[in-house]
Design an enzyme around this catalytic site. Structure first.
Site, PDB file in Angstrom:
ATOM      1  N   ARG A   1      42.485  34.646  34.989  1.00  0.00           N
ATOM      2  CA  ARG A   1      41.055  34.502  35.319  1.00  0.00           C
ATOM      3  C   ARG A   1      40.546  33.117  34.911  1.00  0.00           C
ATOM      4  O   ARG A   1      39.753  32.491  35.627  1.00  0.00           O
ATOM      5  CB  ARG A   1      40.283  35.619  34.590  1.00  0.00           C
ATOM      6  CG  ARG A   1      38.806  35.714  34.920  1.00  0.00           C
ATOM      7  CD  ARG A   1      38.239  37.074  34.538  1.00  0.00           C
ATOM      8  NE  ARG A   1      38.827  38.127  35.333  1.00  0.00           N
ATOM      9  CZ  ARG A   1      39.749  38.988  34.861  1.00  0.00           C
ATOM     10  NH1 ARG A   1      40.138  38.957  33.603  1.00  0.00           N
ATOM     11  NH2 ARG A   1      40.275  39.891  35.657  1.00  0.00           N
TER      12      ARG A   1
ATOM     13  N   ASP B   1      38.985  39.701  42.384  1.00  0.00           N
ATOM     14  CA  ASP B   1      39.907  40.807  42.582  1.00  0.00           C
ATOM     15  C   ASP B   1      41.189  40.435  41.865  1.00  0.00           C
ATOM     16  O   ASP B   1      41.730  39.342  42.051  1.00  0.00           O
ATOM     17  CB  ASP B   1      40.171  41.124  44.055  1.00  0.00           C
ATOM     18  CG  ASP B   1      40.627  42.583  44.186  1.00  0.00           C
ATOM     19  OD1 ASP B   1      39.823  43.482  43.860  1.00  0.00           O
ATOM     20  OD2 ASP B   1      41.785  42.825  44.561  1.00  0.00           O
TER      21      ASP B   1
END
Ligand code: ITT
Length: 201
Positions: free
Chosen positions: A187, A75
């Site tokens: 990420r 998320d």
């Protein structure tokens, strides 16, 4: 679990093509066989958490439940300081009109906002759950700091990449070569933490 002799299939709890590609690339060295949740008919879940962590757990749990396999969820989103952290957990749904609409809305919200006040950060929470009822999910979080440009630049990546200026490289994240974004992004950093956590488990 990352012993390559016992390669484990893990479901990637995401329907976002950009994330799937990047996570596939950055998690490959884990020695884990990643399978997209589309292979397991995982239904769309309502992301009704109020934090990245809650929403990542909701997605990982659903993917683990419907596949019967361990699951990883991402998320993520963009927090803009001048907008008090918006769009935040609502990044994907900011305009209701996809990536282009989201970028247009962000530019509109920041119209007339000068350079120094356009600071922003991408956030990424990765959650790993061994099974749907896993009471101790691994939770790894990282951010990537930059600024919001006045207009889109570049065509790599996805989402807000064309508007996200990366000071260290003096270009937008959509202008970075793919491999470079995969080394320095929110990420990439969260993936490195997850790698360590899985190695230790
Ligand atoms: P899944 O829930 O299926 O994984 P999603 O796109 O709905 O896909 P999120 O709710 O986590 O995922 O929203 C993430 C949004 O944040 C994404 O749609 C982009 O708009 C933005 N975002 C996250 N990481 C990004 C990145 O690396 N580059 C550009 N935008 C990013």
């Amino acid at each position: 679990m990352i012993d390559s002799a016992h390669k484990q299939t893990v479901v990637l709890a995401s329907g976002n093509a950009g994330k799937l590609r990047e996570l596939g690339e950055v998690l490959a060295p884990l020695g884990v066989a990643l399978a997209p949740q589309s292979e397991f008919n995982v239904p769309e879940v309502e992301e009704n958490g109020l934090s990245f962590v809650e929403n990542a757990i909701i997605k990982a749990r659903a993917a683990a439940e419907h596949s019967g396999l361990p699951a990883i969820a991402d998320d993520s989103g963009l927090e803009v300081d001048f907008l008090n952290g918006a769009p935040g957990i609502y990044s994907a749904r900011y305009s209701g009109a996809g990536d282009e609409g989201n970028n247009a809305r962000l530019l509109e919200e920041l119209r007339d906002t000068p350079e120094p006040q356009r600071s922003a950060g991408f956030q990424c929470v990765l959650v790993y759950m061994r099974h749907a009822l896993d009471p101790t999910p691994l939770v790894c979080q990282a951010s990537w700091e930059g600024f919001i440009l006045q207009e889109p630049r570049g065509d790599h990546g996805f989402g807000y990449d064309p508007l996200f200026y990366v000071p260290d490289h003096q270009c937008s994240s959509a202008e970075l070569p793919r491999e470079l974004k995969n080394r320095i992004s929110h990420r990439a950093k969260a993936s490195a933490l997850l790698f360590e956590a899985l190695r230790k488990r």
